[in-house]
Design a protein around this motif. Structure first.
Motif, short mmCIF file in Angstrom:
data_model
loop_
_atom_site.label_atom_id
_atom_site.label_comp_id
_atom_site.label_asym_id
_atom_site.label_seq_id
_atom_site.Cartn_x
_atom_site.Cartn_y
_atom_site.Cartn_z
N ASP A 44 0.94 -1.21 0.17
CA ASP A 44 -0.03 0.00 0.14
C ASP A 44 0.94 1.31 -0.06
OD1 ASP A 44 -2.56 1.56 -0.13
OD2 ASP A 44 -2.42 1.73 2.11
N ARG B 73 -0.99 2.67 -4.96
CA ARG B 73 -2.25 2.03 -5.07
C ARG B 73 -2.43 1.65 -6.61
NH1 ARG B 73 -5.48 4.90 -0.92
NH2 ARG B 73 -4.41 4.24 0.81
N ASP C 22 -8.95 -5.49 3.06
CA ASP C 22 -8.03 -4.90 1.95
C ASP C 22 -6.71 -4.24 2.93
OD1 ASP C 22 -7.28 -2.33 0.60
OD2 ASP C 22 -9.02 -3.02 -0.46
N ARG D 59 -5.23 -1.64 2.46
CA ARG D 59 -5.28 -0.21 2.99
C ARG D 59 -5.69 -0.26 4.51
NH1 ARG D 59 -8.25 2.64 -1.81
NH2 ARG D 59 -7.16 1.28 -3.63
N GLU D 60 -6.33 -1.41 4.91
CA GLU D 60 -6.76 -1.35 6.26
C GLU D 60 -6.03 -2.18 7.30
OE1 GLU D 60 -10.81 -2.37 5.54
OE2 GLU D 60 -10.84 -0.61 4.27
N ARG E 257 -0.12 -1.00 9.79
CA ARG E 257 1.11 -0.99 9.22
C ARG E 257 2.11 -1.91 10.04
NH1 ARG E 257 0.49 -0.05 4.78
NH2 ARG E 257 2.75 -0.05 4.39
N SER F 287 0.80 6.37 -1.96
CA SER F 287 -0.60 6.60 -1.47
C SER F 287 -0.60 7.62 -0.40
CB SER F 287 -1.21 5.31 -0.97
OG SER F 287 -0.42 4.66 -0.18
N GLY G 196 -4.33 5.22 3.57
CA GLY G 196 -4.19 3.88 4.15
C GLY G 196 -3.91 3.87 5.70
N THR H 219 3.06 8.14 6.26
CA THR H 219 2.52 8.65 4.94
C THR H 219 3.51 9.96 4.41
OG1 THR H 219 1.15 10.47 5.83
CG2 THR H 219 0.13 8.19 5.60
#
Lengths: 311, 472
Positions: free
Chosen positions: A50, A53, A65, A67-68, A71, B19, B22, B277
């Motif tokens: 991620d 994308r 997913d 994205r969820e 980390r 991205s 996230g 990010t």
């Protein structure tokens, strides 16, 4: 479950670099992610993490997913290695582990354990730039795993390692495997894949061309290579006249040939006996992954102009 | 996408967008905090940072002590200047012999403390005056030549005319501070002499010397109740603040750009974008380096003010009550201005630092940073230069317009406020404009940043950049 990549596409500007790529990695597996330079390995890995994308398609970890997925479940070893050269090993690793979600106490505990295991505890107070290249590699690897991720994504982890350090890394791989981690790694050293991986995928120009367990892949592409040694006739020139047989190597210890799929390998034995050959070796060879890789990637390459992008 | 995708030709530069959201957004504050901590610690423990801070501090302290030191040396090491006056002119303004010597002595030494700072009132006067007769002129000239005598002043009077002064010295003409004093004395003597010969009484003569009545009424700034000294303090704070803002933005803005380029160059960015990010990375970097800069500046300013304040008791101890050449006059107006300086300084840094960060993200190697940030530095220089005109025309329309443009607000507004040329609402108005500009620039920079951090090709053109920012 595990990691499921479904029909992803990705283009940069108007150039499509990943085309409808799908693959599946079982949880807890060591997975080989293979492809020539520029095939799209790094891009795919970054999408799994991620960092990038996909334009379309879905990537999910255990049904969720990516994205969820928090980390701290991910460990990433990029192809281009890099650390803060001026920072102390200890400070750097604790910073990265905390950024990846560990508490300070947990980070320090993990650090103690792994520095010991990697035999670089003596270097913990030194600056990264003062370390030997091998030790920097170890620190880089620790930066990937210190926060105890569930999935390790490693881009060319073995490149640039001497045999001793490659072995240390291999041991660490197996240790992570024993702890139930899922490991996805790309490499050009296919012997390592044969040694470590259960499943592989070979991608080419952003598309999957070979997929499955190492044994399956070999079986699909095997059974048509024969090695023969005749004690009284090392050259065996008569082989060149046989239809459906193509000699690929003439070595001192054997002659290797490829036979067409419909031919029965017994034909070779019969022909050798007819030529009064004394057979000291006859075997049906499983092709190595290197052979399959070159066959698959090389074959497609002939149809198209070669792509020389770094992935 | 309207165009049909095709294969990527080799070497084609790619726009790789990291991205924005996230799962890493779940820990925005924690991540920013960690990055700020690392940046701050990394910077303040750098050897170059520590050394440069120490050097600047030393310079500041030395700078603060220099006036006192110079004063000290001039007051203690200066032996008396020996002057011999040879009067061939007869009585001057009715003064003769001892009376003349006394008059000259008072004129040169007398007004100590006000006209001649650095003179030690408790010790010997700086000038020792003797009157001699003309027959020793040759030997006196020799004494001047070999340095035994500092000044020989010869007074002649051509028949029935004004006094003629001849000044003999061994000193270098450019460095001779006594010459102007003696010249002033000569002028005064000549004036008195002429007045005397014209038959004026001493009272009449002193009326000629009296200052005329003179008052300045400034009708343009009726609302201004600030005193003259406050106005001067305002100018000084504004100009000094301007220089500070300029230096700090260039220095630390460059630090931000270099830091980003370094992370790209060493490729640790690849790990960082996995954990945080691009927005978190950018904000963390700016705030961390900004905090280190603020700490350094606070340190320098505090030590500077401390060293200056130390001069007051020091000078009092060395030179007595007459010695004070420096007074620090902090009033309410200056404190307001100092606070505004801090506000504009912080806003200005944040505004420029976001842009510097974006520029740093676009370069391939650290040595390209200098070139990449040049347009930003020029932008800052414009506001810096214009601000100096603001001293003279703080309420001109063009000046107002320029001070409303956020990139130039910090420097120009400070000078306008210092010159008392702003309406009260202009301050919150420009601050609000700057905050809006910071958010807009941060948004644009974050977008550029996410394209830049994984891009190792050629630096994109401005047109391409605009396209990247608009791209989703």
């Amino acid at each position: 479950m595990g990691l499921v990549v479904e029909h992803i596409n990705k283009s940069f500007a108007e150039f499509l670099v990943i085309k409808d790529l799908s693959m599946e990695v079982k949880e807890g597996a060591i997975f080989g992610f293979l492809g020539a330079n520029g095939a799209g390995k790094t891009t795919t890995m970054r999408m799994i993490l991620d960092i990038l994308r996909p334009d379309s398609g879905r990537i999910a970890w255990n049904g969720k997913d990516v994205r969820e997925v928090p980390r701290r479940n991910w460990g990433y070893l990029p192809e281009e290695r890099g650390l803060y050269p001026k920072m102390k090993v200890e400070e750097l690793l604790i910073f990265l582990a905390r950024l990846n979600g560990l508490t300070k106490v947990a980070a320090e505990k993990a650090l103690d354990e792994w520095l010991e295991r990697f035999q670089i505890a003596a270097n913990r107070k030194r600056r990264v730039e003062e370390l030997s290249k091998g030790n920097q590699q170890k620190v880089q690897f620790l930066a990937t795993i210190l926060h105890d991720p569930a999935i390790l994504v490693m881009d060319e982890p073995f490149s640039g390692l001497d045999p001793v350090n490659a072995n240390v890394l291999k041991e660490a791989f197996l240790e992570m495997h024993r702890r139930g981690k899922t490991i996805i790694f790309s490499t050009h050293q296919l012997e390592q894949v044969e040694e470590l991986c259960q499943d592989i995928v070979i991608i080419h120009k952003g598309q999957t061309i070979v997929q499955g367990s190492v044994q399956e892949v070999k079986r699909q592409h095997g059974r048509n290579v024969v090695r023969l040694k005749l004690d009284n006739d090392p050259e065996a020139r008569w082989l060149d006249t046989l239809e459906g047989v193509q000699v690929t190597k003439r070595r001192q210890d054997y002659i290797e040939m490829r036979i067409q799929a419909h031919l029965n390998p017994n034909l070779i034995v019969e022909a050798a006996l007819q030529h009064d050959g004394i057979i000291s070796r006859f075997e049906l060879v499983e092709p190595s992954l290197t052979d399959i890789f070159i066959e698959q990637v090389g074959m497609i390459d002939l149809l198209d102009a070669p792509s020389v992008l770094s992935a | 996408m309207s165009k049909k995708p095709k294969d990527l030709p080799e070497q084609e530069q790619r726009a790789i967008a990291v991205s924005l959201g996230g799962a890493a957004t779940q820990h925005t504050w924690r991540n920013i905090g960690l990055i700020v901590g690392r940046e701050y610690k990394n910077r303040v423990t750098q050897r170059s940072f520590i050394i440069s801070t120490i050097i600047i501090l030393l310079l500041v302290v030395i700078g603060a002590f220099v006036p006192t030191i110079i004063q000290y040396f001039t007051s203690t090491s200066n032996v008396q200047t020996k002057i011999v006056v040879v009067d061939n002119a007869g009585p001057i303004a009715g003064l003769d012999g001892d009376a003349l010597a006394r008059y000259i002595g008072t004129a040169l030494n007398g007004t100590a403390g006000t006209n001649a700072p650095g003179q030690n009132t408790s010790g010997k006067p700086p000038f020792a005056i003797t009157i001699q007769t003309s027959n020793a002129l040759g030997s006196l000239q020799n004494q001047v030549k070999n340095g035994n005598l500092n000044i020989l002043l010869v007074l002649d009077r051509p028949t029935n005319q004004d006094v003629y002064f001849t000044y003999y010295t061994n000193a270098n003409a450019t460095g001779d501070t006594n010459l102007s004093k003696v010249q002033a004395l000569a002028q005064q003597l000549n004036f008195l002499d002429i007045a005397h010969r014209l038959g004026l009484t001493p009272a009449q003569t002193s009326r000629l010397f009296a200052q005329p009545g003179f008052t300045v009424v400034n009708t343009g700034q009726g609302q201004n109740k600030r005193s003259e000294s406050e106005m001067v303090a305002g100018y000084i704070i504004a100009i000094a603040g301007n220089i500070l803002i300029y230096i700090v933005i260039v220095l630390y803005g460059m630090g931000v750009a270099m830091g980003v380029a370094e992370e790209k160059g060493s490729r640790i960015m690849e790990i960082l974008v996995n954990a945080a990010t691009p927005f978190q990375l950018m904000v963390g970097k700016i705030v961390g380096i900004g905090a280190a800069g603020l700490a350094q500046m606070t340190c320098i300013v505090a030590v500077g003010i401390g060293a200056l304040l130390l001069q007051i008791p020091l000078q009092a101890a060395l030179f007595g009550a007459n010695g004070g050449g420096f007074t620090l006059n902090i009033t309410g107006a200056s404190i307001t201005l100092l606070l505004l300086l801090l506000v504009y300084f912080l806003l200005g840094f944040l505004l420029y630092a976001t842009l510097y960060a974006a520029m740093g993200a676009l370069v391939k190697r650290q040595d390209e940073v200098q070139n990449a940030v040049a347009p930003l530095t020029s932008l800052l220089v414009i506001g810096y230069v214009v601000s100096f005109f603001g001293v003279y025309t703080p309420d001109a329309t063009w000046m107002k317009v320029i001070s409303y443009i956020p990139f130039w607000t910090p420097t120009t507004m400070l000078v306008r406020i210092g010159a008392n040329g702003v309406a009260w609402w202009e301050i919150p108005f420009t601050i609000a404009l700057m905050i809006v500009a910071i958010f807009v620039c941060a948004w644009i920079s974050a977008r550029i940043y996410r394209y830049g951090v994984l891009m190792y090709g050629q630096r994109p053109s401005l047109g391409k950049l605009a396209k990247l920012v608009r791209m989703k």
